[in-house]
Design a protein around this motif. Structure first.
Motif, PDB file in Angstrom:
ATOM      1  N   PRO A 139       0.826  -1.204   0.000  1.00 39.32           N
ATOM      2  CA  PRO A 139       0.000   0.000   0.000  1.00 39.32           C
ATOM      3  C   PRO A 139       0.870   1.268   0.000  1.00 39.32           C
ATOM      4  O   PRO A 139       1.919   1.303   0.643  1.00 39.32           O
ATOM      5  N   ALA A 140       0.429   2.291  -0.716  1.00 39.14           N
ATOM      6  CA  ALA A 140       1.110   3.595  -0.699  1.00 39.14           C
ATOM      7  C   ALA A 140       0.907   4.215   0.678  1.00 39.14           C
ATOM      8  O   ALA A 140      -0.196   4.214   1.215  1.00 39.14           O
ATOM      9  N   VAL A 141       1.985   4.752   1.254  1.00 39.58           N
ATOM     10  CA  VAL A 141       1.894   5.346   2.590  1.00 39.58           C
ATOM     11  C   VAL A 141       1.300   6.750   2.550  1.00 39.58           C
ATOM     12  O   VAL A 141       0.848   7.260   3.563  1.00 39.58           O
ATOM     13  N   GLY A 142       1.318   7.378   1.395  1.00 35.67           N
ATOM     14  CA  GLY A 142       0.740   8.710   1.178  1.00 35.67           C
ATOM     15  C   GLY A 142       0.486   8.847  -0.301  1.00 35.67           C
ATOM     16  O   GLY A 142       0.524   7.849  -1.026  1.00 35.67           O
ATOM     17  N   PHE A 143       0.226  10.055  -0.761  1.00 36.28           N
ATOM     18  CA  PHE A 143       0.152  10.255  -2.204  1.00 36.28           C
ATOM     19  C   PHE A 143       1.531   9.940  -2.761  1.00 36.28           C
ATOM     20  O   PHE A 143       2.548  10.344  -2.194  1.00 36.28           O
ATOM     21  N   GLN A 144       1.593   9.228  -3.873  1.00 31.55           N
ATOM     22  CA  GLN A 144       2.887   8.812  -4.415  1.00 31.55           C
ATOM     23  C   GLN A 144       2.933   9.052  -5.916  1.00 31.55           C
ATOM     24  O   GLN A 144       2.070   8.587  -6.650  1.00 31.55           O
ATOM     25  N   LEU A 145       3.954   9.784  -6.349  1.00 36.80           N
ATOM     26  CA  LEU A 145       4.221  10.012  -7.766  1.00 36.80           C
ATOM     27  C   LEU A 145       5.390   9.123  -8.158  1.00 36.80           C
ATOM     28  O   LEU A 145       6.435   9.121  -7.491  1.00 36.80           O
ATOM     29  N   PHE A 146       5.240   8.363  -9.244  1.00 38.51           N
ATOM     30  CA  PHE A 146       6.232   7.394  -9.726  1.00 38.51           C
ATOM     31  C   PHE A 146       6.583   7.815 -11.142  1.00 38.51           C
ATOM     32  O   PHE A 146       5.798   7.640 -12.063  1.00 38.51           O
ATOM     33  N   ALA A 147       7.755   8.451 -11.314  1.00 38.58           N
ATOM     34  CA  ALA A 147       8.156   9.016 -12.612  1.00 38.58           C
ATOM     35  C   ALA A 147       9.376   8.273 -13.141  1.00 38.58           C
ATOM     36  O   ALA A 147      10.432   8.254 -12.503  1.00 38.58           O
ATOM     37  N   VAL A 148       9.247   7.674 -14.329  1.00 33.58           N
ATOM     38  CA  VAL A 148      10.343   6.910 -14.918  1.00 33.58           C
ATOM     39  C   VAL A 148      11.335   7.866 -15.569  1.00 33.58           C
ATOM     40  O   VAL A 148      10.977   8.660 -16.435  1.00 33.58           O
ATOM     41  N   VAL A 149      12.586   7.772 -15.119  1.00 28.99           N
ATOM     42  CA  VAL A 149      13.654   8.631 -15.621  1.00 28.99           C
ATOM     43  C   VAL A 149      14.358   7.973 -16.803  1.00 28.99           C
ATOM     44  O   VAL A 149      14.703   8.637 -17.780  1.00 28.99           O
ATOM     45  N   SER A 150      14.587   6.671 -16.715  1.00 27.92           N
ATOM     46  CA  SER A 150      15.209   5.948 -17.834  1.00 27.92           C
ATOM     47  C   SER A 150      14.714   4.511 -17.828  1.00 27.92           C
ATOM     48  O   SER A 150      14.277   3.983 -16.812  1.00 27.92           O
TER      49      SER A 150
END
Length: 108
Positions: free
Chosen positions: A46-57
């Motif tokens: 589970p996400a502990v808060g709002f979570q942004l997951f951005a792929v860099v490479s």
């Protein structure tokens, strides 16, 4: 200017995780870079808060509450809500910037 080493400093310890390392980058909002090796997985949790997951490479896959895997690649991002079960992985490897916060201001 300072160069920053983004290589993971410790293993991801979520049960079932394989070949994934994380490095904390800032306080306040929890900001980390996760390196997922080829064949690596950050197991469902589970996400502990709002979570942004951005792929860099690189590229890989992500899943949210429904468990359905969707492809993701460099320059793309997803967001998970607090408590939302999610998982990610990669066949070829990917580096991801993750921001966890009490709130995220995201364009619609």
């Amino acid at each position: 200017m300072r160069r920053v080493d983004l290589r993971g400093e410790r293993e991801v310890t979520a049960p079932g995780s394989v070949g994934a390392r994380v490095r904390r980058l800032a306080g306040g909002a929890h900001v980390v870079v996760i390196e997922i090796e080829p064949g690596g997985v950050v197991a469902r949790h589970p996400a502990v808060g709002f979570q942004l997951f951005a792929v860099v490479s690189g590229s890989g896959w992500v899943s949210g509450g429904d468990g359905r895997r969707e492809p993701i690649a460099a320059g793309e991002a997803v967001a998970w809500d607090p408590g939302e079960e999610h998982e990610s992985g990669s066949d070829e490897g990917m580096t991801v910037l993750v921001v966890e916060a009490e709130a995220l201001e995201m364009p619609s």
